[in-house]
Enzyme design. Structure first.
Site, mmCIF file in Angstrom:
data_model
loop_
_atom_site.group_PDB
_atom_site.id
_atom_site.type_symbol
_atom_site.label_atom_id
_atom_site.label_comp_id
_atom_site.label_asym_id
_atom_site.label_seq_id
_atom_site.Cartn_x
_atom_site.Cartn_y
_atom_site.Cartn_z
ATOM 1 N N CYS A 96 -1.725 -3.248 -3.243
ATOM 2 C CA CYS A 96 -2.723 -3.472 -2.202
ATOM 3 C C CYS A 96 -2.015 -3.708 -0.872
ATOM 4 O O CYS A 96 -0.889 -4.203 -0.815
ATOM 5 C CB CYS A 96 -3.598 -4.670 -2.542
ATOM 6 S SG CYS A 96 -4.693 -4.419 -3.957
ATOM 7 N N HIS A 110 1.427 -6.351 -6.856
ATOM 8 C CA HIS A 110 0.451 -6.802 -5.876
ATOM 9 C C HIS A 110 1.096 -6.714 -4.494
ATOM 10 O O HIS A 110 2.331 -6.638 -4.366
ATOM 11 C CB HIS A 110 0.036 -8.252 -6.140
ATOM 12 C CG HIS A 110 -0.812 -8.434 -7.362
ATOM 13 N ND1 HIS A 110 -1.984 -7.753 -7.577
ATOM 14 C CD2 HIS A 110 -0.648 -9.251 -8.444
ATOM 15 C CE1 HIS A 110 -2.518 -8.128 -8.733
ATOM 16 N NE2 HIS A 110 -1.723 -9.032 -9.285
#
Length: 250
Positions: free
Chosen positions: A124, A82
């Site tokens: 991301c 992430h």
């Protein structure tokens, strides 16, 4: 690219996280397996690390930067996790992108001076979702050249950073087949890794992801039919090919 060894490739794969709001990254093991396989085919000595803490990741990165790379062509660092703009997520907390770049500047790692330092970031860079745009005429694309990058990284020669998405936007991953970016990168490297230069390959990866993929989640329109465009930041000073030298890499 004519040294005795191709070089080291370190893959940091974070699937599980201590923070409850961070979901398990199903499909990331497929990415790590695919990436490890193709990098070994290209001559890299690959090390895989799974679900490390921030401290452990930075320690491994710093240790790699202190090694002697005199007989190596380059180094490659891959992060599968992430993230948000300017930072990446370890299993316990986040860490700045700069912390994985700075150990390889020429001041800190002189044996990599004049050699490629390649970073692959599958994460991301924000929460925005790209809704895409329906073209009125095939092949007619208007590009927005605004610069979204607002954080600082070391602007040293011969760094190449391949992001799965542009700053501010999320990156998509299939929970069974892996992420759009890594899977297409591996396909491109497997088929053309020793034929085309790396920036040309990354351009074709961006083309595949941009034109061939769209999220499918009809029960939530906020996540349905969204697009993605990878982003490459290059400070390379030469055209980079991964061809074998005359004796081959060990």
């Amino acid at each position: 690219m004519s040294h005795k060894f191709r070089g080291r490739a370190l893959i940091f794969n974070n699937k599980y996280f201590e923070q409850q709001q961070l979901p398990t990254r199903e499909g990331t093991d497929v990415d790590m397996e695919s990436l490890s396989k193709v990098l070994r085919q290209m001559g890299f000595k690959v090390k895989e690390y799974t679900d490390l803490t921030r401290r452990a990741i930075i320690r491994k990165i710093n240790k790699a930067g202190m090694k002697d790379h005199s007989e190596c062509d380059c180094i490659l660092i891959a992060i599968l996790s992430h993230g948000k703009m300017g930072s990446l997520q370890a299993t316990d907390t986040d860490y700045p992108l700069e912390s994985i770049l700075s150990p390889f500047t020429i001041e800190r790692c002189p044996t990599l001076g004049g050699k490629p330092k390649i970073f692959i970031i599958q994460a991301c860079q924000g929460d925005h979702k790209d809704p895409g745009h329906q073209l009125l005429e095939p092949g007619c694309i208007e590009a927005d050249n605004n610069c979204f990058i607002s954080y600082r990284i070391p602007l040293q020669p011969d760094f190449l950073i391949a992001f799965s998405t542009i700053p501010g936007f999320c990156s998509w991953r299939n929970t069974v087949e892996g992420s759009w970016f890594i899977q297409n990168l591996c396909e491109e490297l497997s088929s053309s890794g020793k034929i085309r230069d790396i920036l040309t390959q990354l351009t074709f990866v961006a083309q595949r992801v941009a034109f061939n993929y769209e999220s499918f989640y009809p029960i939530d329109l906020a996540l349905h039919q969204k697009k993605q465009i990878p982003c490459t930041m290059s400070m390379l000073t030469r055209i980079l090919y991964f061809r074998d030298n005359e004796t081959g890499h060990e």
